[in-house]
Design a protein around this motif. Structure first.
Motif, PDB file in Angstrom:
ATOM      1  N   LYS A   1      50.748  47.440  42.539  1.00 33.40           N
ATOM      2  CA  LYS A   1      49.368  47.307  42.079  1.00 33.40           C
ATOM      3  C   LYS A   1      49.236  46.024  41.282  1.00 33.40           C
ATOM      4  O   LYS A   1      50.171  45.578  40.642  1.00 33.40           O
ATOM      5  N   ASN A   2      48.047  45.454  41.315  1.00 36.65           N
ATOM      6  CA  ASN A   2      47.812  44.199  40.637  1.00 36.65           C
ATOM      7  C   ASN A   2      47.186  44.465  39.263  1.00 36.65           C
ATOM      8  O   ASN A   2      45.973  44.645  39.148  1.00 36.65           O
ATOM      9  N   TYR A   3      48.011  44.496  38.240  1.00 39.31           N
ATOM     10  CA  TYR A   3      47.557  44.745  36.876  1.00 39.31           C
ATOM     11  C   TYR A   3      46.477  43.743  36.471  1.00 39.31           C
ATOM     12  O   TYR A   3      45.459  44.111  35.894  1.00 39.31           O
ATOM     13  N   GLY A   4      46.693  42.478  36.763  1.00 34.62           N
ATOM     14  CA  GLY A   4      45.735  41.434  36.388  1.00 34.62           C
ATOM     15  C   GLY A   4      44.355  41.676  36.983  1.00 34.62           C
ATOM     16  O   GLY A   4      43.341  41.502  36.303  1.00 34.62           O
ATOM     17  N   ALA A   5      44.300  42.084  38.246  1.00 29.48           N
ATOM     18  CA  ALA A   5      43.013  42.342  38.900  1.00 29.48           C
ATOM     19  C   ALA A   5      42.313  43.548  38.283  1.00 29.48           C
ATOM     20  O   ALA A   5      41.094  43.541  38.085  1.00 29.48           O
ATOM     21  N   VAL A   6      43.082  44.571  37.948  1.00 26.81           N
ATOM     22  CA  VAL A   6      42.495  45.768  37.338  1.00 26.81           C
ATOM     23  C   VAL A   6      41.924  45.429  35.962  1.00 26.81           C
ATOM     24  O   VAL A   6      40.806  45.823  35.622  1.00 26.81           O
ATOM     25  N   VAL A   7      42.663  44.676  35.162  1.00 26.34           N
ATOM     26  CA  VAL A   7      42.200  44.303  33.830  1.00 26.34           C
ATOM     27  C   VAL A   7      40.973  43.392  33.927  1.00 26.34           C
ATOM     28  O   VAL A   7      40.020  43.530  33.154  1.00 26.34           O
ATOM     29  N   LYS A   8      40.957  42.497  34.892  1.00 26.46           N
ATOM     30  CA  LYS A   8      39.797  41.616  35.079  1.00 26.46           C
ATOM     31  C   LYS A   8      38.550  42.444  35.394  1.00 26.46           C
ATOM     32  O   LYS A   8      37.478  42.209  34.835  1.00 26.46           O
ATOM     33  N   THR A   9      38.688  43.431  36.267  1.00 24.95           N
ATOM     34  CA  THR A   9      37.568  44.324  36.589  1.00 24.95           C
ATOM     35  C   THR A   9      37.144  45.107  35.358  1.00 24.95           C
ATOM     36  O   THR A   9      35.956  45.262  35.084  1.00 24.95           O
ATOM     37  N   LEU A  10      38.118  45.599  34.602  1.00 21.31           N
ATOM     38  CA  LEU A  10      37.829  46.366  33.391  1.00 21.31           C
ATOM     39  C   LEU A  10      36.964  45.559  32.425  1.00 21.31           C
ATOM     40  O   LEU A  10      35.938  46.043  31.938  1.00 21.31           O
ATOM     41  N   PHE A  11      37.336  44.298  32.176  1.00 22.20           N
ATOM     42  CA  PHE A  11      36.579  43.486  31.231  1.00 22.20           C
ATOM     43  C   PHE A  11      35.289  42.919  31.817  1.00 22.20           C
ATOM     44  O   PHE A  11      34.463  42.399  31.072  1.00 22.20           O
ATOM     45  N   SER A  12      35.101  43.046  33.123  1.00 24.14           N
ATOM     46  CA  SER A  12      33.790  42.689  33.675  1.00 24.14           C
ATOM     47  C   SER A  12      32.791  43.809  33.387  1.00 24.14           C
ATOM     48  O   SER A  12      31.584  43.582  33.365  1.00 24.14           O
ATOM     49  N   LEU A  13      33.295  45.022  33.147  1.00 23.28           N
ATOM     50  CA  LEU A  13      32.432  46.174  32.851  1.00 23.28           C
ATOM     51  C   LEU A  13      32.188  46.365  31.366  1.00 23.28           C
ATOM     52  O   LEU A  13      31.135  46.842  30.958  1.00 23.28           O
ATOM     53  N   PHE A  14      33.174  46.044  30.553  1.00 26.42           N
ATOM     54  CA  PHE A  14      33.107  46.317  29.117  1.00 26.42           C
ATOM     55  C   PHE A  14      33.268  45.034  28.322  1.00 26.42           C
ATOM     56  O   PHE A  14      34.158  44.246  28.596  1.00 26.42           O
TER      57      PHE A  14
END
Length: 170
Positions: free
Chosen positions: A54-67
């Motif tokens: 899994k791509n941790y960086g991509a997940v975190v980027k999506t997370l901070f696009s929401l919050f």
């Protein structure tokens, strides 16, 4: 009463505290501190049971696009002291009569869904923050802040899903 200058100055004399308190370590995840060092990333991925799946960086980027990742509680300083009580749910406080002392703090942080009803004189009534794993965030009231204790990348994906597609597979 606590005055931060005195509290923190006295804590430096405590070898246990001094050996563990790292003021430079960020307390909350933000966009600026979300990158894991290679050694930390390797340790964390091994705990997850996967490496490179899994791509941790991509997940975190999506997370901070929401919050938003604004600096919370940044108005602290040597002349602005807030106190907190961190209360577990083991039953060790039964019979202690610490309820009023716990409730006197600015923040009362409880783990999971610690019960207070019927135990107010020992554990207090006030709760400002609940520290929880995502799977525990069911039927929570809106009177407290939820502090997500994300350990697995699935926890971050779950949070994104809750606030976007609402499709939660597990």
């Amino acid at each position: 009463m606590c005055a931060c200058i005195q509290c923190m100055a006295g804590s430096k004399d405590d070898p246990w505290f001094a050996g563990r308190h790292k003021n430079l370590v960020p307390k909350l995840l933000s966009r600026q501190n979300s990158e894991l060092s290679p050694i930390t990333r390797k340790w964390w991925e091994r705990l997850q049971g996967w490496v490179g799946k899994k791509n941790y960086g991509a997940v975190v980027k999506t997370l901070f696009s929401l919050f938003p990742d604004e600096e919370h509680y940044s108005d602290t300083g040597p002349h602005r002291c807030r106190t907190c009580a961190v209360v577990g749910n083991s039953g060790n406080l039964e019979g202690s009569h610490y309820g009023p002392l716990i409730d006197a703090h600015d923040f009362v942080i409880r783990g999971n869904t610690s019960p207070t009803a019927g135990f107010e004189k020992d554990v207090g009534l006030k709760t400002t923050h609940h520290g929880i794993y995502p799977e525990s965030a069911v039927d929570m009231d809106n009177s407290t802040h939820l502090v997500l204790v994300a350990f697995k990348i699935l926890d971050l994906e779950w949070l994104i899903s809750v606030f976007t597609t609402k499709h939660i597979t597990r």
